[in-house]
Scaffold this motif. Structure first.
Motif, short mmCIF file in Angstrom:
data_model
loop_
_atom_site.label_atom_id
_atom_site.label_comp_id
_atom_site.label_asym_id
_atom_site.label_seq_id
_atom_site.Cartn_x
_atom_site.Cartn_y
_atom_site.Cartn_z
N MET A 1 -16.87 -10.93 -31.36
CA MET A 1 -17.84 -10.96 -30.28
C MET A 1 -17.44 -9.93 -29.22
SD MET A 1 -19.11 -14.25 -28.22
CE MET A 1 -20.27 -14.11 -26.93
N LEU A 2 -18.40 -9.23 -28.69
CA LEU A 2 -18.12 -8.21 -27.69
C LEU A 2 -18.01 -8.84 -26.30
CD1 LEU A 2 -20.51 -5.39 -28.88
CD2 LEU A 2 -18.05 -5.58 -29.24
N GLY A 3 -17.10 -8.27 -25.51
CA GLY A 3 -16.90 -8.75 -24.16
C GLY A 3 -17.74 -7.99 -23.15
N ARG A 4 -17.36 -8.10 -21.90
CA ARG A 4 -18.06 -7.42 -20.81
C ARG A 4 -18.10 -5.92 -21.07
NH1 ARG A 4 -15.04 -8.11 -15.61
NH2 ARG A 4 -14.53 -5.94 -15.73
N LEU A 5 -19.21 -5.29 -20.83
CA LEU A 5 -19.45 -3.87 -21.05
C LEU A 5 -19.26 -3.47 -22.51
CD1 LEU A 5 -17.67 -2.36 -17.92
CD2 LEU A 5 -20.10 -2.83 -18.22
N GLY A 6 -19.35 -4.43 -23.40
CA GLY A 6 -19.25 -4.12 -24.82
C GLY A 6 -17.84 -3.92 -25.32
N ALA A 7 -16.83 -4.18 -24.52
CA ALA A 7 -15.45 -3.98 -24.95
C ALA A 7 -14.97 -5.18 -25.76
CB ALA A 7 -14.54 -3.77 -23.74
N ALA A 8 -14.26 -4.89 -26.82
CA ALA A 8 -13.68 -5.94 -27.64
C ALA A 8 -12.44 -6.51 -26.95
CB ALA A 8 -13.32 -5.37 -29.01
N ASP A 9 -11.94 -7.61 -27.46
CA ASP A 9 -10.82 -8.30 -26.81
C ASP A 9 -9.56 -7.44 -26.71
OD1 ASP A 9 -12.28 -10.59 -26.35
OD2 ASP A 9 -11.59 -11.60 -28.16
N GLU A 10 -9.19 -6.75 -27.80
CA GLU A 10 -7.95 -5.98 -27.78
C GLU A 10 -7.97 -4.87 -26.71
OE1 GLU A 10 -4.84 -4.12 -30.94
OE2 GLU A 10 -6.94 -3.52 -31.17
N PRO A 11 -9.00 -4.02 -26.64
CA PRO A 11 -9.02 -3.01 -25.57
C PRO A 11 -9.03 -3.63 -24.18
CG PRO A 11 -10.64 -2.47 -27.26
CD PRO A 11 -10.09 -3.82 -27.58
N ARG A 12 -9.68 -4.76 -24.02
CA ARG A 12 -9.68 -5.43 -22.71
C ARG A 12 -8.28 -5.87 -22.33
NH1 ARG A 12 -13.95 -9.94 -22.48
NH2 ARG A 12 -13.23 -9.99 -20.34
N ARG A 13 -7.52 -6.38 -23.30
CA ARG A 13 -6.12 -6.77 -23.02
C ARG A 13 -5.28 -5.56 -22.64
NH1 ARG A 13 -6.93 -10.00 -27.55
NH2 ARG A 13 -5.69 -8.60 -28.85
N PHE A 14 -5.49 -4.43 -23.34
CA PHE A 14 -4.76 -3.20 -22.99
C PHE A 14 -5.08 -2.77 -21.56
CE2 PHE A 14 -4.77 -1.86 -27.72
CZ PHE A 14 -3.63 -2.62 -27.96
N TYR A 15 -6.35 -2.84 -21.20
CA TYR A 15 -6.76 -2.44 -19.85
C TYR A 15 -6.16 -3.38 -18.80
CZ TYR A 15 -9.54 -1.22 -15.82
OH TYR A 15 -9.91 -0.83 -14.57
N GLU A 16 -6.18 -4.66 -19.06
CA GLU A 16 -5.57 -5.62 -18.13
C GLU A 16 -4.08 -5.36 -17.98
OE1 GLU A 16 -6.75 -9.38 -19.76
OE2 GLU A 16 -8.85 -9.08 -19.20
N GLN A 17 -3.40 -5.05 -19.08
CA GLN A 17 -1.97 -4.72 -19.02
C GLN A 17 -1.75 -3.46 -18.17
OE1 GLN A 17 -0.28 -3.86 -22.85
NE2 GLN A 17 1.80 -3.76 -22.07
N LEU A 18 -2.58 -2.46 -18.36
CA LEU A 18 -2.49 -1.22 -17.59
C LEU A 18 -2.64 -1.50 -16.09
CD1 LEU A 18 -2.65 1.97 -17.32
CD2 LEU A 18 -5.12 1.63 -17.48
N THR A 19 -3.66 -2.25 -15.72
CA THR A 19 -3.94 -2.47 -14.30
C THR A 19 -2.89 -3.35 -13.62
OG1 THR A 19 -5.45 -4.29 -14.79
CG2 THR A 19 -6.41 -2.08 -14.52
N ARG A 20 -2.12 -4.10 -14.39
CA ARG A 20 -1.03 -4.91 -13.81
C ARG A 20 0.27 -4.12 -13.66
NH1 ARG A 20 -3.06 -8.95 -17.37
NH2 ARG A 20 -1.37 -8.50 -18.79
N ALA A 21 0.38 -2.98 -14.29
CA ALA A 21 1.61 -2.18 -14.24
C ALA A 21 1.80 -1.61 -12.83
CB ALA A 21 1.55 -1.05 -15.25
N PRO A 22 3.01 -1.64 -12.29
CA PRO A 22 3.26 -1.13 -10.94
C PRO A 22 2.89 0.35 -10.81
CG PRO A 22 5.28 -2.10 -11.87
CD PRO A 22 4.22 -2.19 -12.92
N GLU A 23 3.09 1.11 -11.87
CA GLU A 23 2.78 2.55 -11.81
C GLU A 23 1.29 2.81 -11.60
OE1 GLU A 23 6.27 1.77 -14.51
OE2 GLU A 23 4.24 1.00 -14.40
#
Length: 69
Positions: A1-23
């Motif tokens: 099933m597609l998530g918000r903006l058509g993103a699948a779960d795995e890319p959404r998790r990668f994006y969430e990981q990126l935005t939590r990184a201090p850098e």
């Protein structure tokens, strides 16, 4: 099933990981950039509402000119 903006779960998790990184939140102003410490320059494009154009930044233009000298 597609998530918000058509993103699948795995890319959404990668994006969430990126935005939590201090850098991700520790940005540097163009004027504070040491171009000699990088091997390359990537200026991704986009025209989202409210975005400033790269060419409108004297500081960024100066840094790009320094990186190609």
């Amino acid at each position: 099933m597609l998530g918000r903006l058509g993103a699948a779960d795995e890319p959404r998790r990668f994006y969430e990981q990126l935005t939590r990184a201090p850098e991700f939140g520790a940005t540097v102003a163009w004027s504070g950039l040491d171009v000699a410490s990088f091997d390359g320059l990537l200026l991704p494009g986009g025209h989202a509402p409210g975005m400033r154009q790269y060419l409108g930044s004297c500081e960024l233009r100066g840094q790009v000119a320094r990186s190609t000298a």
